[in-house]
Design an enzyme around this catalytic site. Structure first.
Site, PDB file in Angstrom:
ATOM      1  N   THR A 132       0.671  -1.218   0.035  1.00 46.50           N
ATOM      2  CA  THR A 132       0.000   0.123  -0.122  1.00 46.50           C
ATOM      3  C   THR A 132       0.953   1.285   0.126  1.00 46.50           C
ATOM      4  O   THR A 132       1.697   1.453   0.706  1.00 46.50           O
ATOM      5  CB  THR A 132      -0.975  -0.034   1.369  1.00 46.50           C
ATOM      6  N   THR A 174       2.484  -2.845   8.467  1.00 45.87           N
ATOM      7  CA  THR A 174       2.309  -3.483   9.845  1.00 45.87           C
ATOM      8  C   THR A 174       3.645  -3.933  10.266  1.00 45.87           C
ATOM      9  O   THR A 174       4.504  -4.727   9.483  1.00 45.87           O
ATOM     10  CB  THR A 174       1.344  -4.722   9.702  1.00 45.87           C
ATOM     11  N   GLN A 197     -23.314  -4.618  23.373  1.00 47.22           N
ATOM     12  CA  GLN A 197     -24.735  -4.330  23.755  1.00 47.22           C
ATOM     13  C   GLN A 197     -25.328  -4.871  25.195  1.00 47.22           C
ATOM     14  O   GLN A 197     -25.893  -4.450  25.962  1.00 47.22           O
ATOM     15  CB  GLN A 197     -26.012  -4.483  22.676  1.00 47.22           C
ATOM     16  N   HIS A 236     -23.454  -6.046  27.359  1.00 46.73           N
ATOM     17  CA  HIS A 236     -22.828  -5.335  28.524  1.00 46.73           C
ATOM     18  C   HIS A 236     -23.510  -4.151  29.015  1.00 46.73           C
ATOM     19  O   HIS A 236     -23.018  -3.481  29.967  1.00 46.73           O
ATOM     20  CB  HIS A 236     -21.030  -5.173  28.242  1.00 46.73           C
ATOM     21  N   GLY A 261     -24.030  -0.049  29.552  1.00 45.55           N
ATOM     22  CA  GLY A 261     -22.970   1.018  29.534  1.00 45.55           C
ATOM     23  C   GLY A 261     -21.610   0.343  30.020  1.00 45.55           C
ATOM     24  O   GLY A 261     -20.600   1.073  29.609  1.00 45.55           O
ATOM     25  N   GLU A 320      -5.894  -6.068   3.769  1.00 41.01           N
ATOM     26  CA  GLU A 320      -5.783  -7.398   3.093  1.00 41.01           C
ATOM     27  C   GLU A 320      -6.935  -7.366   2.044  1.00 41.01           C
ATOM     28  O   GLU A 320      -7.615  -8.531   1.576  1.00 41.01           O
ATOM     29  CB  GLU A 320      -5.521  -8.732   3.936  1.00 41.01           C
ATOM     30  N   THR A 336     -10.472  -4.679   1.295  1.00 41.93           N
ATOM     31  CA  THR A 336     -11.531  -4.178   1.960  1.00 41.93           C
ATOM     32  C   THR A 336     -12.847  -5.147   1.691  1.00 41.93           C
ATOM     33  O   THR A 336     -12.881  -6.189   0.881  1.00 41.93           O
ATOM     34  CB  THR A 336     -12.122  -2.896   1.368  1.00 41.93           C
ATOM     35  N   GLU A 354     -15.532  -4.770   0.197  1.00 38.26           N
ATOM     36  CA  GLU A 354     -15.980  -4.400  -1.185  1.00 38.26           C
ATOM     37  C   GLU A 354     -15.077  -5.307  -2.094  1.00 38.26           C
ATOM     38  O   GLU A 354     -15.575  -5.779  -3.145  1.00 38.26           O
ATOM     39  CB  GLU A 354     -15.871  -2.899  -1.600  1.00 38.26           C
TER      40      GLU A 354
HETATM   41  C1  LIG Z   1      -4.064  -1.057  10.672  1.00 39.16           C
HETATM   42  C2  LIG Z   1      -3.820  -1.151   9.076  1.00 39.16           C
HETATM   43  C3  LIG Z   1      -2.791  -2.177   8.945  1.00 39.16           C
HETATM   44  C4  LIG Z   1      -2.485  -2.384   7.291  1.00 39.16           C
HETATM   45  N1  LIG Z   1      -1.269  -3.157   7.140  1.00 39.16           N
HETATM   46  C5  LIG Z   1      -0.633  -3.330   5.889  1.00 39.16           C
HETATM   47  C6  LIG Z   1       0.429  -3.905   5.562  1.00 39.16           C
HETATM   48  O1  LIG Z   1       1.152  -4.326   6.325  1.00 39.16           O
HETATM   49  N2  LIG Z   1       0.908  -3.680   4.273  1.00 39.16           N
HETATM   50  C7  LIG Z   1       0.089  -3.080   3.348  1.00 39.16           C
HETATM   51  O2  LIG Z   1       0.746  -3.086   2.105  1.00 39.16           O
HETATM   52  N3  LIG Z   1      -0.852  -2.346   3.473  1.00 39.16           N
HETATM   53  C8  LIG Z   1      -1.590  -2.452   4.819  1.00 39.16           C
HETATM   54  N4  LIG Z   1      -2.626  -1.822   5.139  1.00 39.16           N
HETATM   55  C9  LIG Z   1      -3.464  -1.081   4.309  1.00 39.16           C
HETATM   56  C10 LIG Z   1      -4.583  -1.829   3.786  1.00 39.16           C
HETATM   57  O3  LIG Z   1      -4.347  -2.971   3.147  1.00 39.16           O
HETATM   58  C11 LIG Z   1      -5.422  -0.693   3.000  1.00 39.16           C
HETATM   59  O4  LIG Z   1      -5.869   0.266   3.648  1.00 39.16           O
HETATM   60  C12 LIG Z   1      -6.587  -1.429   2.164  1.00 39.16           C
HETATM   61  O5  LIG Z   1      -6.305  -1.994   1.167  1.00 39.16           O
HETATM   62  C13 LIG Z   1      -7.257  -0.101   1.330  1.00 39.16           C
HETATM   63  O6  LIG Z   1      -6.851   0.891   1.059  1.00 39.16           O
HETATM   64  P1  LIG Z   1      -7.242   2.325   1.215  1.00 39.16           P
HETATM   65  O7  LIG Z   1      -6.909   2.595   2.660  1.00 39.16           O
HETATM   66  O8  LIG Z   1      -6.078   3.089   0.433  1.00 39.16           O
HETATM   67  O9  LIG Z   1      -8.609   2.604   0.755  1.00 39.16           O
HETATM   68  P2  LIG Z   1      -9.182   2.841  -0.756  1.00 39.16           P
HETATM   69  O10 LIG Z   1      -8.470   1.850  -1.719  1.00 39.16           O
HETATM   70  O11 LIG Z   1      -9.024   4.447  -1.079  1.00 39.16           O
HETATM   71  O12 LIG Z   1     -10.612   2.733  -0.459  1.00 39.16           O
HETATM   72  C14 LIG Z   1     -11.531   3.625   0.013  1.00 39.16           C
HETATM   73  C15 LIG Z   1     -13.026   2.846  -0.173  1.00 39.16           C
HETATM   74  O13 LIG Z   1     -13.242   2.743  -1.469  1.00 39.16           O
HETATM   75  C16 LIG Z   1     -13.614   1.521  -1.706  1.00 39.16           C
HETATM   76  N5  LIG Z   1     -13.033   1.263  -3.055  1.00 39.16           N
HETATM   77  C17 LIG Z   1     -12.051   1.334  -3.620  1.00 39.16           C
HETATM   78  N6  LIG Z   1     -12.002   1.005  -4.919  1.00 39.16           N
HETATM   79  C18 LIG Z   1     -13.305   0.313  -5.161  1.00 39.16           C
HETATM   80  C19 LIG Z   1     -13.946  -0.319  -6.203  1.00 39.16           C
HETATM   81  N7  LIG Z   1     -12.983  -0.423  -7.338  1.00 39.16           N
HETATM   82  N8  LIG Z   1     -15.146  -0.726  -6.160  1.00 39.16           N
HETATM   83  C20 LIG Z   1     -15.822  -0.390  -4.995  1.00 39.16           C
HETATM   84  N9  LIG Z   1     -15.407   0.152  -3.809  1.00 39.16           N
HETATM   85  C21 LIG Z   1     -13.970   0.324  -4.168  1.00 39.16           C
HETATM   86  C22 LIG Z   1     -12.905   0.614  -0.739  1.00 39.16           C
HETATM   87  O14 LIG Z   1     -13.359  -0.730  -0.448  1.00 39.16           O
HETATM   88  C23 LIG Z   1     -12.979   1.480   0.745  1.00 39.16           C
HETATM   89  O15 LIG Z   1     -14.486   1.491   1.216  1.00 39.16           O
HETATM   90  C24 LIG Z   1      -3.155  -1.546   6.466  1.00 39.16           C
HETATM   91  C25 LIG Z   1      -3.981  -0.829   6.782  1.00 39.16           C
HETATM   92  C26 LIG Z   1      -4.403  -0.671   8.179  1.00 39.16           C
HETATM   93  C27 LIG Z   1      -5.704   0.194   8.345  1.00 39.16           C
END
Ligand SMILES: Cc1cc2nc3c(=O)[nH]c(=O)nc-3n(C[C@H](O)[C@H](O)[C@H](O)COP(=O)(O)OP(=O)(O)OC[C@H]3O[C@@H](n4cnc5c(N)ncnc54)[C@H](O)[C@@H]3O)c2cc1C
Length: 380
Positions: A126, A158, A336, A338, A340, A363, A365, A367
């Site tokens: 990412t 991570t 819920q 639990h 408050g 890993e 979303t 979607e």
């Molecule tokens: C705590 C944490 C740990 C993480 N660890 C790692 C790691 O170790 N290595 C790593 O590489 N990444 C890591 N990530 C990143 C994670 O994999 C990304 O946050 C995730 O893939 C979503 O990317 P984004 O946050 O840029 O959201 P975006 O891609 O900007 O998405 C935003 C929203 O739009 C939706 N969306 C986007 N494209 C589409 C589409 N084509 N159709 C429908 N809906 C869509 C998404 O589902 C989401 O709801 C981590 C994230 C968090 C929060």
């Protein structure tokens, strides 16, 4: 399929539960508040071989399959989802990618130290402007003859601060879209690698999450992982195992929340009796337990398919989709129950509520899982 775990896998799971109950659960709130995974716990788990679960024995690992691993991961995640994701990313993404795609030189160079936890793995896909749309990543790896030169910034990594190995995806052909992505093994102490400040997160606070910047980082040619231009396909293949890992992490969180809810509902009295006597509470518990069982079956099915060497992309996405939604449903209902008290930090359900949220994000979303499943079902 037969979903029964083998005697050996059940024993491993039981041992992990005992470790989690004794060494992790009692300190999990402290990890959350201090936002750390303590060194002594990492070392203890390393001694048990937990960092080399899927690494073949010839490279110093335990050589277990995915099904054995997920049982253990479920128990660890139930006690601390933050520590669970460190183990999941390390085993399912980083050890697995080196083992599946690495040359003999790379395997010998890194796997033995990864298996003992001396080098913890971090997975760098990412970027600030490339999340779901992995093909648009902007980090470049320029061929300089005897080495590659990596430039770019990775987000949300991570275990960044604990890492001894970075698996970095970068464009070797910036115009090539997803076909221009390659993968490299980078060491975090190489010149030009800068680890950023810790992200302040809503949950899984025991897990470390940071940006990593790469400026003119020289990477030896032998540290190319797999073939040039094949990084995108490798990332997708490896994500199957990562998604199974997040599925059981979700099941672990949900199971822990259910157990707390059952305990609390028996203790808490209103209108002269335990709230567990009210049908409204009983129905919640029944629904929570049923969804957890269904999620666990989906996750273990995907793991068994993976171990059998069969395609499991749709099944891994189904498990991740269902288990992560289940975790969020269950923690909400547990809170819920639990009342408050669920909303204050004295009760662990408050932590589960925060920890569950991210399972629908990383890993891939929710979607994205829906897209993977639908694409597979609708293909000609
Ligand atoms: C705590 C944490 C740990 C993480 N660890 C790692 C790691 O170790 N290595 C790593 O590489 N990444 C890591 N990530 C990143 C994670 O994999 C990304 O946050 C995730 O893939 C979503 O990317 P984004 O946050 O840029 O959201 P975006 O891609 O900007 O998405 C935003 C929203 O739009 C939706 N969306 C986007 N494209 C589409 C589409 N084509 N159709 C429908 N809906 C869509 C998404 O589902 C989401 O709801 C981590 C994230 C968090 C929060």
């Amino acid at each position: 399929m037969d979903f029964k775990l083998t005697e050996d896998d059940l024993e491993l799971k039981q041992m992990a539960r005992e470790l989690a109950d004794r060494r992790i659960y009692p300190r999990a709130m402290e990890f959350d508040e201090k936002e750390i995974t303590p060194k002594d716990l990492i070392e203890e788990c390393a001694e048990l071989g937990y960092f080399g679960f899927v690494v073949p024995e010839e490279y110093g690992g335990l050589g277990f399959g995915t099904t054995s691993f997920v049982g253990v991961l479920e128990e660890i995640s139930a006690a601390s989802a933050g520590f669970g994701i460190m183990l999941s990313v390390h085993n399912s993404l980083t050890c697995e990618i080196v083992n599946q795609f690495g040359s003999e030189v790379l395997k010998k160079k890194y796997l033995p130290q990864m298996a003992t936890g001396e080098r913890i793995g971090a997975y760098c896909v990412t970027e600030p402007n490339a999340g779901t749309d992995v093909a648009s990543l902007a980090t470049t790896a320029e061929d300089k003859g005897d080495h590659y030169l990596i430039n770019g910034t990775k987000a949300f990594v991570t275990s960044a601060i604990y890492a001894g190995v970075l698996i970095v995806f970068a464009k070797t052909d910036p115009e090539g879209g997803h076909k221009g992505i390659s993968c490299f093994v980078v060491e975090p102490d190489w010149e030009g690698v800068t680890i950023g400040a810790a992200e302040k997160k809503c949950g899984i606070k025991a897990s470390d999450t940071r940006e990593i910047n790469f400026q003119d980082v020289k990477v030896p040619k032998e540290n190319l992982l797999g073939e040039i231009g094949k990084g995108f396909g490798m990332a997708l293949t490896i994500l199957n195992l990562g998604r199974i890992g997040v599925s059981v992490q979700s099941v672990g969180i949900a199971q822990a929340a259910l157990e707390e809810a059952i305990k609390y509902s028996k203790e808490r009295k209103q209108f002269g009796k335990s709230i567990s006597k009210f049908q409204a509470i009983q129905f919640k518990i029944a629904e929570m337990a049923t969804r957890i069982d269904a999620g666990r079956l989906l996750a273990y099915r995907a793991a068994q398919l993976k171990d059998a060497g069969e395609p499991c992309s749709r099944e891994a996405s189904m498990a991740k989709l269902f288990c992560s939604k289940t975790a969020n449903y269950v923690v909400n209902e547990a809170l819920q129950i639990h009342g408050g008290y669920g909303y204050i930090k004295e009760y662990p359900v408050e932590r589960y509520f925060r920890d569950a949220r991210v399972t629908e994000i990383y890993e891939g979303t929710t979607e994205v899982q829906q897209m993977v499943i639908a694409r597979d079902l609708l293909k000609d």
